[in-house]
Motif scaffolding. Structure first.
Motif, PDB file in Angstrom:
ATOM      1  N   CYS A  37       0.803  -1.225   0.000  1.00  0.00           N
ATOM      2  CA  CYS A  37       0.000   0.000   0.000  1.00  0.00           C
ATOM      3  C   CYS A  37       0.836   1.276   0.000  1.00  0.00           C
ATOM      4  O   CYS A  37       0.291   2.360   0.164  1.00  0.00           O
ATOM      5  CB  CYS A  37      -0.924   0.000   1.218  1.00  0.00           C
ATOM      6  SG  CYS A  37      -2.235  -1.226   1.116  1.00  0.00           S
ATOM      7  N   ALA A  41      -0.669   5.015  -0.353  1.00  0.00           N
ATOM      8  CA  ALA A  41      -0.490   5.958   0.746  1.00  0.00           C
ATOM      9  C   ALA A  41       0.147   7.252   0.251  1.00  0.00           C
ATOM     10  O   ALA A  41      -0.295   8.349   0.614  1.00  0.00           O
ATOM     11  CB  ALA A  41       0.366   5.322   1.834  1.00  0.00           C
ATOM     12  N   LEU A  52       0.456  10.903   7.008  1.00  0.00           N
ATOM     13  CA  LEU A  52       0.039   9.505   7.007  1.00  0.00           C
ATOM     14  C   LEU A  52      -0.072   8.970   8.429  1.00  0.00           C
ATOM     15  O   LEU A  52       0.846   9.076   9.221  1.00  0.00           O
ATOM     16  CB  LEU A  52       1.036   8.657   6.213  1.00  0.00           C
ATOM     17  CG  LEU A  52       0.718   7.170   6.116  1.00  0.00           C
ATOM     18  CD1 LEU A  52      -0.566   6.932   5.336  1.00  0.00           C
ATOM     19  CD2 LEU A  52       1.879   6.423   5.481  1.00  0.00           C
ATOM     20  N   ALA A  55      -1.760   2.752   6.698  1.00  0.00           N
ATOM     21  CA  ALA A  55      -2.094   2.234   5.370  1.00  0.00           C
ATOM     22  C   ALA A  55      -2.061   0.726   5.485  1.00  0.00           C
ATOM     23  O   ALA A  55      -1.034   0.150   5.841  1.00  0.00           O
ATOM     24  CB  ALA A  55      -1.107   2.724   4.324  1.00  0.00           C
ATOM     25  N   CYS A  62      -6.512  -0.735  -0.624  1.00  0.00           N
ATOM     26  CA  CYS A  62      -5.757  -0.281   0.543  1.00  0.00           C
ATOM     27  C   CYS A  62      -6.605   0.739   1.291  1.00  0.00           C
ATOM     28  O   CYS A  62      -7.219   1.615   0.669  1.00  0.00           O
ATOM     29  CB  CYS A  62      -4.458   0.393   0.126  1.00  0.00           C
ATOM     30  SG  CYS A  62      -3.265  -0.733  -0.589  1.00  0.00           S
ATOM     31  N   VAL A  64      -6.317   3.782   3.583  1.00  0.00           N
ATOM     32  CA  VAL A  64      -5.298   4.767   3.955  1.00  0.00           C
ATOM     33  C   VAL A  64      -5.949   5.831   4.825  1.00  0.00           C
ATOM     34  O   VAL A  64      -6.978   6.400   4.460  1.00  0.00           O
ATOM     35  CB  VAL A  64      -4.675   5.415   2.698  1.00  0.00           C
ATOM     36  CG1 VAL A  64      -3.615   6.435   3.092  1.00  0.00           C
ATOM     37  CG2 VAL A  64      -4.094   4.359   1.773  1.00  0.00           C
ATOM     38  N   THR A  80     -10.149   8.908   6.022  1.00  0.00           N
ATOM     39  CA  THR A  80      -9.841   7.541   5.618  1.00  0.00           C
ATOM     40  C   THR A  80     -10.334   7.329   4.195  1.00  0.00           C
ATOM     41  O   THR A  80     -11.482   7.654   3.877  1.00  0.00           O
ATOM     42  CB  THR A  80     -10.512   6.526   6.561  1.00  0.00           C
ATOM     43  OG1 THR A  80     -10.041   6.763   7.885  1.00  0.00           O
ATOM     44  CG2 THR A  80     -10.175   5.106   6.172  1.00  0.00           C
TER      45      THR A  80
END
Length: 85
Positions: A37, A41, A52, A55, A62, A64, A80
């Motif tokens: 991911c 991300a 971040l 992830a 994914c 994230v 999200t």
């Protein structure tokens, strides 16, 4: 000269010993993940300008999560996003 008593030495030694692992009967499955991911991300961070938080792969996508800074005095918000792999 100071001499520690044998009782003090054994108490200190006992406190430094780590306990042995205890089997709880809980399952500990290891799941192999086919996707990475990191690119998803990076894409979400670039698009949102956020930081971040996590992830993780979920099926063929994914999930994230980023922390997006607020404007002015507004609090940052957690966003999200699900990105297909």
């Amino acid at each position: 000269m100071f001499m520690a008593s044998p009782l003090l030495i054994s108490a200190l030694a006992a406190s430094l010993m780590l306990p042995a692992p205890v089997e709880t009967g809980a399952r500990r499955d290891v799941v192999a993940v086919g996707g990475d991911c990191s690119s998803a991300a990076a894409q979400v961070v670039a698009q949102t300008g956020g930081e971040l938080l996590s992830a993780k792969p979920d099926g063929n996508s994914c999930v994230v999560t980023v922390l997006v800074p607020g404007n002015g005095n507004a609090r940052p918000r957690k966003v999200t996003v699900r990105v297909p792999m």
